[in-house]
Structure formats: structure tokens, C-alpha cells
Design an enzyme around this catalytic site. Structure first.
Site, mmCIF file in Angstrom:
data_model
loop_
_atom_site.group_PDB
_atom_site.id
_atom_site.type_symbol
_atom_site.label_atom_id
_atom_site.label_comp_id
_atom_site.label_asym_id
_atom_site.label_seq_id
_atom_site.Cartn_x
_atom_site.Cartn_y
_atom_site.Cartn_z
ATOM 1 N N GLU A 60 0.779 -1.128 -0.089
ATOM 2 C CA GLU A 60 0.016 0.117 0.013
ATOM 3 C C GLU A 60 0.899 1.245 0.081
ATOM 4 O OE1 GLU A 60 -2.946 -0.154 3.304
ATOM 5 O OE2 GLU A 60 -4.204 -1.586 1.829
ATOM 6 N N GLU B 39 -6.237 -7.816 -0.145
ATOM 7 C CA GLU B 39 -6.909 -7.599 1.031
ATOM 8 C C GLU B 39 -8.285 -7.237 0.764
ATOM 9 O OE1 GLU B 39 -5.140 -4.510 3.691
ATOM 10 O OE2 GLU B 39 -3.138 -5.390 3.441
#
Length: 506
Positions: free
Chosen positions: A347, A448
Site C-alpha cells: 500500500e 486484502e
């Protein structure tokens, strides 16, 4: 004798060649429709997932990165670093905003450095015998270290002791210094050394840096090693395998490469725990994605990146150290039959895209030095379009793009009902995945996702439908998915709890 040595050498060459080919074949033939789960809060701490880990820390509301305001009780004005830093600190603001906000760097239980919005530190400056308060140094030292003394009856009523042993005093709106001795203060409002401290609770970070530095070098090693030993065990790998999972994504931090003596405040021992995970994965027929969740200097400023104070400071100067981390991990696990992929970074957000691509190129090369069979996963930047990496990755072999999907973290989900959330998955998520998946493009991985959402008072059937539609849509990609997370104190974030309570069947 020479003939004997020749045949012995030939035997070992053939043996290791066969082993390599078997390993490569196992990885190549493994079903790429991964049904995986993230082992979050194991080797990289995320305090929201198990808040009790932080209970034993003294002053655990004043951890690294916590943002605070200080208001003089005498002047009823807030301390302010003029211009956000680089000059004097005054006490002349009626309201607190950016310049009036100080980020804590914890030295020990009661001593702190104060970082201002331009990332400089508050300290004493001796000017003509006067110890005035300024915010102008890039690195903290003794003069930038302050003791926060809390009132026993009101913990947010404080006095701030400077390095010269005297308390800071707001003498006037333009003069804040440490000149007079107020050691016998009565803590009354008219005392210029008394401040009302406001802790911005929504800024409190509870990550790896905060837990290890919070407990300190005497207590942290036992806390962390007990956690690693008990949070995820071999029984969990057996449970995951028996319930239909075929892979795990394991977040790790850059300091794992420095085991057994990582730099302060981090604790040694996580590398051995990761070794155990590979052993258990192989025993139960599972694959492992090693995910660099926390890069040096933080790639997104978030708690899961082990940021000290919430700033994103990763960039070109930190590329060599980050590549070295990937090189270490690839070398260590390249020959493990359980290794399916190495994820170069989790991320990234707020980083320069060209710097990120340069790092991804060098990280890819580091992996390929040690293995041609493991996939290399590149996480899509959170603040960019999901297709931003597609042209870039076409130059690589066996590269996967990782996208993360949550029906959270955006106002657009706040008022959605059950049906609207489910339709969003069917329409928007499915469309995004379809646009990413091309005949000659890279595999796509939903690295995710979660069964948690913003719907209030949802029924068990609602959760089951929401989980089911996500699995159906995310299984259309070419690499698979990984649920966040395996364990969590918040039930709907915990896949183990969801499985145990029949909210989902894989």
C-alpha cells in the site's frame, strides 16, 4: 579414485538439479486461484487488532506519533510553532490547528521530543542568556528533550521540564522560555508553567514502533516474543488448511533482515518465527507470500508501516535499503517449496510514482537473482488509478499486481444498505477487476478484503451474502485473493471467527 570422484560429483549435480526442477514444477503447477488469508498483527503489530497488547505501557496515551496541543492556563492561549517551524514558539493562538500541533517522539515513559508540522523539533535556544523556545532543528538532541509531568488529579494538566531542569513558562503571548524555578507549583491556573494538554485521540498510533519503544528495551523483548509464539501457531496452519485455505500472506517489517539484533526499538526474533511459518506451510500443503508491509521510513505513514509519527518519508534515499530487504528475503526462502511470491511493498501512498517504479524494477531484479519461479507482487499505489502500473509491468515475467478492496474508508459507503453494498461488489468491483485483467497482462491479486462494512445492525445472513459475493467476484481474477485477517479482536475482521461461527464456508 578419479572415476569415483567423478561419479560422486555427477550424482550431486543430478540430485540438486532434480530438486530445483521439482521445486520449480511445484510452484508452476500450483493452482494460482489462491484462497489466502493475511496473518496481520503477527510480525508487524497493528494495535487496533489486539488493543490489550498495549495495556502494560506506562503513559500509553502518549506513544510515538501521538499529536497533542498545549494551552497555557494563565494566558488561555495555545503554544504555536510560528510558520509551522523554523523560528520561535509562542503562546498566542485562541484555537489549535496545524502550527499548534506537536507530534511526540517518545524517549522513555516521561521524556519526549516534540516535532512540529515542518518536521523540525522544538528545543531551547540560549540567546543572550535567555533560554527561549524555538522549533528549528531537523534532529533532536538533549536540548530538544522535554519531560512531561502530569498532575496526579488531572492527567491532562501538565508541566513541561526543559533540558536545563526548569519548566517551560508562557510569560506572555510572545515569550515562552525556561527561566524561573516553578518546582513548588500549586498547579493553579495563574501559574505560567501549567498547561492543559489535549491528546488528539484519533491520531494515536499503535504499531510496531509504538509497542516496542513504549515498553522499552527491558520489557519489549518478552512481550513481543510471547506474542509471536502464541498469536499464530502450527495449529492455526492446520486449521487454515482444513478449512480450504491454500496460502497465507505474511506481513513483515524491514527490520527482520537485521535479526537477531535489529536497531532500536525493534526486537529480535521475528525471523525465526517466519522460518517456522514456512515449515508449517510446507507441512500442511500451503503457499506463502512474504509481504514487505513496513518499508524503511514508512511508505504511507500508517500504523501498519511501523511509522514512528505518521509521516511518509520513504523515497529515493531509502530505495537501496528496501531493495536489500527484498534481496535478503529472496535469498533466504528461494529454495522453499512453500514460497509462491514476494510482495515488494504494501500500500504505497503519497510517494513519487517514478521512485516507486524504480524501486519495483530493482526489487524485481533482486528477487530474480535468487529465483525464477517465485512471483513478484507489486502493490498498486492507494492514491492512484488501479491501472497505473499496467503498462509498466508488461516488461517483467511473473509479476502480479495487488489491489485492495474494502467497503470502508470512504464516505460513499456510509449510507449504503446491505443491497447497495452487495451491488457495489457486483458492479464496481467486478468492473474494475475486468478492466485490469487482460489476455497479455499480469495476474491480478486482491491482496486484502474484509467482511466488515459500515452497515449497522446487519444480520448473520447479510454478512454471509456479503462474504459470498466478494469471494465470487474476487475469484474471477487470475491470482486469487487474501482475506484481512486471520485473527482480530473485532470479529468480522477475523476469518477464523467467521469460519468458526459459520458466517462463511470456503
Amino acid at each position: 579414485m578419479c572415476n569415483q570422484l567423478f561419479y560422486v560429483n555427477l550424482f550431486f549435480i543430478l540430485y540438486f538439479s532434480l530438486f530445483h526442477n521439482v521445486f520449480a514444477a511445484q510452484t508452476k503447477n500450483f493452482n494460482l486461484q489462491l484462497k489466502a488469508v493475511n496473518l496481520g498483527n503477527w510480525l508487524v503489530t497493528e494495535g487496533w487488532m489486539k488493543p490489550s497488547l498495549f495495556d502494560g505501557i506506562t503513559n500509553n496515551d502518549l506513544l510515538d506519533g501521538t499529536q497533542v496541543h498545549f494551552m497555557s492556563t494563565k494566558l488561555q492561549m495555545y503554544l504555536c510553532a510560528e510558520h509551522g517551524g523554523g523560528t520561535i514558539v509562542v503562546a498566542n493562538r485562541t484555537k489549535a490547528a496545524g502550527w499548534e500541533t506537536f507530534r511526540l517522539w517518545r524517549v522513555n515513559e516521561t521524556f519526549f521530543n516534540l516535532r512540529v508540522s515542518n518536521k523540525q523539533f522544538v528545543g531551547l535556544e540560549d540567546e543572550g542568556g535567555k533560554n527561549k523556545l524555538v522549533a528549528g532543528l531537523d534532529s533532536p538532541g538533549k536540548k530538544e528533550t522535554f519531560e512531561i509531568v502530569r498532575n496526579n488529579d488531572d492527567r491532562n494538566r501538565v508541566r513541561i521540564r526543559a533540558a536545563n531542569g526548569l519548566f517551560l513558562q508562557a510569560i506572555s503571548e510572545s515569550v515562552v522560555n525556561a527561566e524561573e524555578d516553578y518546582e513548588e507549583s500549586s498547579w493553579e491556573d495563574n501559574d505560567p508553567s501549567v498547561f492543559k494538554m489535549s491528546v488528539l485521540s484519533d491520531t494515536v498510533l499503535k504499531g510496531e514502533y509504538q509497542i516496542t519503544n513504549g515498553y522499552g528495551p527491558q520489557k519489549a523483548p518478552k512481550i513481543m516474543r510471547d506474542h509471536w509464539k502464541t498469536y499464530i501457531t502450527e495449529d492455526d496452519f492446520r486449521f487454515m488448511s482444513e478449512n480450504g485455505l491454500n496460502a497465507v500472506r505474511i506481513p513483515v517489517g524491514w527490520w527482520i533482515t537485521k535479526d537477531p539484533t535489529p536497531p532500536n526499538p525493534f526486537v529480535g526474533g521475528s525471523l525465526k518465527t517466519l522460518d517456522n511459518a514456512f515449515t508449517w506451510a510446507q507441512k500442511y500443503g500451503m503457499k506463502v507470500i512474504v509481504d514487505l508491509h513496513a518499508a524503511p521510513a514508512s511508505q504511507n505513514g500508517r500504523v501498519h508501516s511501523a511509522s514512528r509519527d505518521g509521516y511518509t518519508e520513504w523515497g529515493d534515499p531509502f530505495i537501496p535499503d528496501t531493495v536489500a530487504t527484498i534481496d535478503f528475503l529472496a535469498q533466504r526462502y528461494a529454495d522453499s517449496p512453500s514460497l509462491i511470491a514476494i510482495e515488494l511493498m504494501n500500500e504505497p501512498q503519497g510517494v513519487n510514482l517514478e521512485s516507486l517504479k524504480r524501486y519495483y524494477q530493482e526489487g524485481y531484479d533482486a528477487v530474480r537473482k535468487h529465483t525464477s519461479s517465485a512471483y513478484v507482487i507489486m502493490s498498486n499505489p492507494l492514491d492512484r488509478d488501479s491501472k497505473v502500473l499496467l503498462p509498466f509491468v508488461r516488461a517483467f515475467d511473473k509479476v502480479v499486481i495487488d489491489v485492495h478492496y474494502y467497503n470502508l474508508f470512504s464516505d460513499k459507503f456510509s449510507n449504503m444498505n446491505v443491497k447497495q453494498n452487495i451491488d457495489y461488489i457486483k458492479d464496481h468491483r467486478a468492473s474494475d477487476l475486468s478492466s485490469l485483467t487482460t489476455s497479455n497482462g499480469p495476474p491480478i491479486f486482491v491482496g486484502e478484503w474484509s467482511g466488515e462494512w459500515k452497515v449497522q445492525s446487519a444480520s448473520k445472513i447479510d454478512y454471509q451474502k456479503f462474504m459470498q459475493v466478494q469471494m465470487e467476484v474476487y475469484s474471477r481474477d487470475t491470482f486469487g485473493w487474501a482475506y484481512w485477517a486471520y485473527k482480530c479482536d473485532s470479529n468480522y475482521w477475523s476469518l477464523k471467527w467467521m469460519l468458526d461461527n459459520n458466517y462463511v464456508k470456503l
